[in-house]
Write an enzyme that holds these catalytic residues in place. Sequence first.
Site, PDB file in Angstrom:
ATOM      1  N   HIS A 106      14.325 -28.212 -30.101  1.00 44.04           N
ATOM      2  CA  HIS A 106      14.588 -28.278 -28.994  1.00 44.04           C
ATOM      3  C   HIS A 106      13.476 -27.802 -28.343  1.00 44.04           C
ATOM      4  O   HIS A 106      12.721 -27.656 -26.652  1.00 44.04           O
ATOM      5  CB  HIS A 106      15.215 -26.787 -28.767  1.00 44.04           C
ATOM      6  N   SER A 174      24.272 -17.913 -31.738  1.00 41.27           N
ATOM      7  CA  SER A 174      24.609 -17.478 -31.266  1.00 41.27           C
ATOM      8  C   SER A 174      25.817 -19.222 -31.297  1.00 41.27           C
ATOM      9  O   SER A 174      27.167 -18.694 -31.542  1.00 41.27           O
ATOM     10  CB  SER A 174      24.970 -17.196 -29.864  1.00 41.27           C
ATOM     11  N   ASN A 198      22.877 -12.635 -39.544  1.00 43.95           N
ATOM     12  CA  ASN A 198      23.169 -12.447 -37.252  1.00 43.95           C
ATOM     13  C   ASN A 198      23.369 -11.043 -37.104  1.00 43.95           C
ATOM     14  O   ASN A 198      24.109 -10.638 -37.959  1.00 43.95           O
ATOM     15  CB  ASN A 198      24.477 -13.349 -36.516  1.00 43.95           C
TER      16      ASN A 198
HETATM   17  P1  OAD Z   1      21.282 -16.995 -28.129  1.00 48.49           P
HETATM   18  O1  OAD Z   1      20.340 -16.004 -27.361  1.00 48.49           O
HETATM   19  O2  OAD Z   1      22.454 -17.538 -27.647  1.00 48.49           O
HETATM   20  O3  OAD Z   1      22.171 -16.589 -29.368  1.00 48.49           O
HETATM   21  C1  OAD Z   1      21.107 -15.247 -30.343  1.00 48.49           C
HETATM   22  C2  OAD Z   1      21.607 -14.396 -31.782  1.00 48.49           C
HETATM   23  O4  OAD Z   1      20.506 -13.945 -32.010  1.00 48.49           O
HETATM   24  C3  OAD Z   1      23.065 -14.043 -30.585  1.00 48.49           C
HETATM   25  O5  OAD Z   1      23.912 -14.398 -31.374  1.00 48.49           O
HETATM   26  C4  OAD Z   1      22.264 -12.032 -31.710  1.00 48.49           C
HETATM   27  O6  OAD Z   1      24.106 -11.555 -32.603  1.00 48.49           O
HETATM   28  C5  OAD Z   1      21.521 -12.658 -32.585  1.00 48.49           C
HETATM   29  N1  OAD Z   1      20.459 -11.362 -32.483  1.00 48.49           N
HETATM   30  C6  OAD Z   1      19.640 -11.352 -32.022  1.00 48.49           C
HETATM   31  N2  OAD Z   1      19.322 -10.552 -32.283  1.00 48.49           N
HETATM   32  C7  OAD Z   1      18.994 -10.511 -33.350  1.00 48.49           C
HETATM   33  C8  OAD Z   1      18.500 -10.077 -34.325  1.00 48.49           C
HETATM   34  N3  OAD Z   1      17.346  -8.524 -34.649  1.00 48.49           N
HETATM   35  N4  OAD Z   1      18.555 -10.866 -36.310  1.00 48.49           N
HETATM   36  C9  OAD Z   1      19.626 -10.990 -36.270  1.00 48.49           C
HETATM   37  N5  OAD Z   1      20.496 -11.754 -34.755  1.00 48.49           N
HETATM   38  C10 OAD Z   1      20.019 -11.461 -34.052  1.00 48.49           C
HETATM   39  O7  OAD Z   1      20.182 -18.255 -28.945  1.00 48.49           O
HETATM   40  P2  OAD Z   1      20.126 -19.691 -29.645  1.00 48.49           P
HETATM   41  O8  OAD Z   1      21.895 -19.519 -30.116  1.00 48.49           O
HETATM   42  O9  OAD Z   1      19.184 -18.943 -30.166  1.00 48.49           O
HETATM   43  O10 OAD Z   1      17.784 -24.037 -25.558  1.00 48.49           O
HETATM   44  O11 OAD Z   1      20.342 -20.458 -28.603  1.00 48.49           O
HETATM   45  C11 OAD Z   1      20.472 -21.688 -28.553  1.00 48.49           C
HETATM   46  C12 OAD Z   1      19.892 -22.448 -27.172  1.00 48.49           C
HETATM   47  O12 OAD Z   1      20.044 -21.949 -26.169  1.00 48.49           O
HETATM   48  C13 OAD Z   1      18.934 -22.457 -27.154  1.00 48.49           C
HETATM   49  O13 OAD Z   1      17.690 -23.241 -27.708  1.00 48.49           O
HETATM   50  C14 OAD Z   1      17.932 -22.851 -25.900  1.00 48.49           C
HETATM   51  C15 OAD Z   1      18.866 -21.882 -25.477  1.00 48.49           C
HETATM   52  O14 OAD Z   1      19.793 -22.164 -23.491  1.00 48.49           O
HETATM   53  C16 OAD Z   1      17.492 -24.490 -24.916  1.00 48.49           C
HETATM   54  O15 OAD Z   1      16.766 -24.183 -24.000  1.00 48.49           O
HETATM   55  C17 OAD Z   1      17.298 -26.135 -24.654  1.00 48.49           C
END
Ligand code: OAD
Length: 228
Positions: A106, A174, A198
């Site tokens: 990304h 997520s 997660n």
């Molecule tokens: P999200 O904010 O959607 O998800 C974060 C995940 O991390 C959730 O499932 C939480 O339960 C988990 N989480 C939080 N704290 C944690 C911890 N300490 N240990 C383990 N897990 C934890 O973030 P992404 O899935 O990365 O794209 O989001 C994907 C994309 O959406 C990003 O790259 C971004 C966003 O829009 C762009 O900006 C292009």
Amino acid sequence: MAEKIVILTGAGISAESGLGTFRDEGGLWAQHRIEDVATPEGFAKDPALVHRFYNMRRAEAAKAQPNAAHLALARLQREYSGEVVIVTQNVDALHEAARAEVIHMHGALASALCAACGHRWAAPLVMATGEPCPACGAGAGRPDIVWFGEMPYFMEQIEDHLLGCDLFAAIGTSGQVYPAAGFVQQARYAGARTIEMNLRDSDSSYAFEDHLIGPASKVVPRWVDTLL
Ligand code: OAD
């Protein structure tokens, strides 16, 4: 035979380094509209707003340190007998700071992109509207971030890795954003075992065979210990 591991990381792996996630309660997408700050249309409409948003992210990321999960993955990459490929959706540089090699699908806060000619250069900490491109001179500099509606980087390379992997792990994501959310299915198609780490179940938990529930700084080092 040495196995190949592909690891996908998301915002959750950097949460304990102090960087906010997107979709957790109070996360970035609760405070900002995706259309405004993470689309090409939003940038065309109000580039100053978009630069302010990423300047904030850049400032926060510059202060953050890798946590035990980033360090454990770097150790796995150094010490594992097989191949370890780390693909991240994150735009921070915490995997690199932990001395891991990583594929940024990304984009990266540390990089600027010329919307006119495609040239990339090291982003200054603070970018401004009309940021001049050092290659073509156009005032078309933008954060080198893949926005909604744009194609993630290195997809062919990542798909090749997924097709050849024996074990696929997703950490702190997520499972809501494609194509990354579909990697688990591609890995399964290739016959890989799958594991999700997660804090809680995610939208794509059902697709994984194994689950480790807990903070990344605790579960990832334990998982790495079992592999080494
Ligand atoms: P999200 O904010 O959607 O998800 C974060 C995940 O991390 C959730 O499932 C939480 O339960 C988990 N989480 C939080 N704290 C944690 C911890 N300490 N240990 C383990 N897990 C934890 O973030 P992404 O899935 O990365 O794209 O989001 C994907 C994309 O959406 C990003 O790259 C971004 C966003 O829009 C762009 O900006 C292009």
